[in-house]
Design an enzyme around this catalytic site. Structure first.
Site, PDB file in Angstrom:
ATOM      1  N   HIS A 144       0.765  -1.412   0.061  1.00 18.93           N
ATOM      2  CA  HIS A 144      -0.260  -0.093  -0.070  1.00 18.93           C
ATOM      3  C   HIS A 144       0.738   1.349  -0.198  1.00 18.93           C
ATOM      4  O   HIS A 144       0.531   2.255  -0.587  1.00 18.93           O
ATOM      5  CB  HIS A 144      -0.950  -0.184   1.138  1.00 18.93           C
ATOM      6  N   GLU A 163      -4.111   8.205   7.990  1.00 19.86           N
ATOM      7  CA  GLU A 163      -5.105   7.484   7.236  1.00 19.86           C
ATOM      8  C   GLU A 163      -5.415   6.007   8.412  1.00 19.86           C
ATOM      9  O   GLU A 163      -6.605   5.699   8.414  1.00 19.86           O
ATOM     10  CB  GLU A 163      -4.652   6.747   5.831  1.00 19.86           C
ATOM     11  N   GLU A 166       2.171   1.855  -3.396  1.00 18.88           N
ATOM     12  CA  GLU A 166       0.981   2.271  -4.250  1.00 18.88           C
ATOM     13  C   GLU A 166       1.078   4.038  -4.258  1.00 18.88           C
ATOM     14  O   GLU A 166       0.867   4.470  -5.129  1.00 18.88           O
ATOM     15  CB  GLU A 166      -0.243   1.561  -3.851  1.00 18.88           C
ATOM     16  N   HIS A 167       1.125   4.459  -2.811  1.00 18.00           N
ATOM     17  CA  HIS A 167       1.095   5.544  -2.772  1.00 18.00           C
ATOM     18  C   HIS A 167       2.356   6.483  -3.110  1.00 18.00           C
ATOM     19  O   HIS A 167       2.080   7.489  -3.811  1.00 18.00           O
ATOM     20  CB  HIS A 167       1.069   6.211  -1.044  1.00 18.00           C
TER      21      HIS A 167
END
Length: 442
Positions: free
Chosen positions: A67, A147, A70-71
């Site tokens: 993840h 987040e 991905e960012h």
């Protein structure tokens, strides 16, 4: 030269005219697989780079790295800053997005057909040439830590995470996609580059596209764009064995919540299991929509919950079937008892022909409607390739749905809905509420 393999499919519904899915597949010299579906009546093209590896392929020390990468690819490349990427996407009216799952990561863009070359250049640059600058990395760590906090403040998310972490305890499948505060804070540039190099190789990538495009022309453009991606001697990322499931009972007090978040689940089938259509229909009957048994019994007839539904979560080697609800603490035991009563009824009584026909028609309608965009077709191509290695027409799928019998539903219910395999998670201001294993009998 690339080898092109046409995969033509006739997909016919009794209530719709015949049409053909023009699906083709090409493997580039470097090993990258390219899939397309030509849809000449569309004006859009959707394309995506899929990594056949997600959060469950992480070691505990780097939980959340898929993840995080991905960012990070959106933070700049060797030729474009993050701001330039955003401006160029907006200038062609495109929609650039990405997501990370338990088993995949996808980077995708949707544009008008006339903007395919520009979109392909952007997507390629994003995926192949990220810089992972230390300053950007530090800032994004802060973003993802926020987040994580945001999701922990969301009871719907939190009950899912509590269930998952305890259901597949000790396995990567049970760990959060976002990672933890400890793991995310530990990521540095070298860790990111190492993990990127491990995953972003031709054997672990699929490039899929759908819309108004010509396969041969598109493949030539992709071959040029991905020419810098060298053929890799490495094979696909090694798969772990199927994880063990734990039939836990987890009661977590959170006094600030007005509702109790409820999750009751059992182990279910893997994504490619021969009975996947039957378990899908079982789920639809149980809690898959407004006409489902749980919705009608718990919400409509008794008014015990606003949100009540069931869902299947199939993975490559395991899965779960879970019921979720939000209700008052003094109604929790009644919601549990009613849910277990429906489990028992699924096991002892054949569903009616009328009920089975209704969920079959619902499923076939959702299937067709779900393929009415270039982006859904693009995703459909990649997922079928990664999980099945072949493509199924709408006609193939509707035939499989129609072949499910009432006896298949009952057999699966008897196999799956076992009290000793059930996991229950409750989150909320529980007070003195206690649930024992004996309370889960059905």
């Amino acid at each position: 030269m690339p080898v092109s393999i046409p995969v033509a499919e006739n997909a016919t519904l009794t209530t719709a005219p015949t049409y053909t899915r023009d699906i083709r597949k090409t493997t580039l010299p470097n090993g990258l697989l390219v899939l397309t579906e030509r849809m000449p009546h569309f004006r859009s093209v959707s394309m995506g780079v899929w990594i056949d590896s997600g959060s469950r392929d992480e070691s505990p020390e780097v939980n959340g790295i898929a993840h995080f990468i991905e960012h990070m690819v959106f933070k700049g490349t060797t030729t474009r800053s993050a701001q330039q990427l955003a401006r160029e996407v907006d200038s062609i009216g495109g929609n650039l997005d990405a997501f990370t799952g338990k088993e995949t990561v996808c980077f995708n863009i949707k544009v008008l057909d006339e903007n395919v070359p520009a979109a392909l250049d952007l997507l390629t640059d994003l995926v192949l040439h990220p810089t992972f600058a230390p300053d950007d990395l530090a800032r994004e760590q802060g973003v993802i830590l926020e987040e994580i906090k945001m999701d922990e403040d969301n009871p719907d998310y939190l009950v899912h995470e509590l269930f998952t972490q305890n259901f597949w305890k000790g396995d990567a499948l049970g760990r959060p996609i976002l990672g933890t505060t400890k793991t995310v804070s530990s990521f540095d540039q070298q860790i990111v580059f190492n993990e990127y190099a491990r995953r972003f190789t031709p054997p672990n990538m699929v490039f899929s596209a759908a819309g108004n495009l010509d396969h041969d022309d598109f493949v030539a453009q992709v071959a040029q764009a991905f020419s810098s991606l060298s053929a890799s001697s490495s094979s696909k990322i090694a798969r772990s064995t199927a994880p063990r499931t734990f039939p836990h009972i987890t009661l977590k007090n959170k006094k600030s919540l007005e509702q109790v978040q409820f999750c009751l689940a059992v182990p279910s089938l893997e994504v490619a299991h021969p009975d996947r259509f039957a378990v899908h229909l079982l789920n639809s009957i149980l809690g898959g929509g407004m006409s489902s048994r749980l919705f009608q019994s718990i919400r409509e007839e008794r008014g015990l919950a606003y949100s009540i539904y069931s869902e299947t979560n199939p993975f490559r080697d395991t899965g779960s079937l879970a019921v979720y609800a939000g209700c008052a603490v003094d109604k929790t035991r009644e919601v549990l008892d009613l849910t277990l009563a429906e489990f028992s009824r699924m096991k002892t009584d054949l569903v009616s022909e009328e009920e089975l026909k209704r969920v079959k028609d619902q499923s076939k309608g959702n299937l067709v409607l779900g393929l009415e965009s270039s982006s859904s077709r693009m995703s459909n191509l990649a997922r079928q390739q990664m999980y099945f290695g072949q493509f199924f027409s709408v006609d193939d799928l509707t035939t499989e749905i129609d072949q499910v019998k009432r006896e298949d539903i009952q057999r699966l219910a008897q196999e799956l809905l076992q009290s000793d395999g059930m996991a229950l998670t409750l989150l909320g201001n529980l007070g003195g509420l206690k649930i024992e294993r004996s309370d889960l009998a059905c």
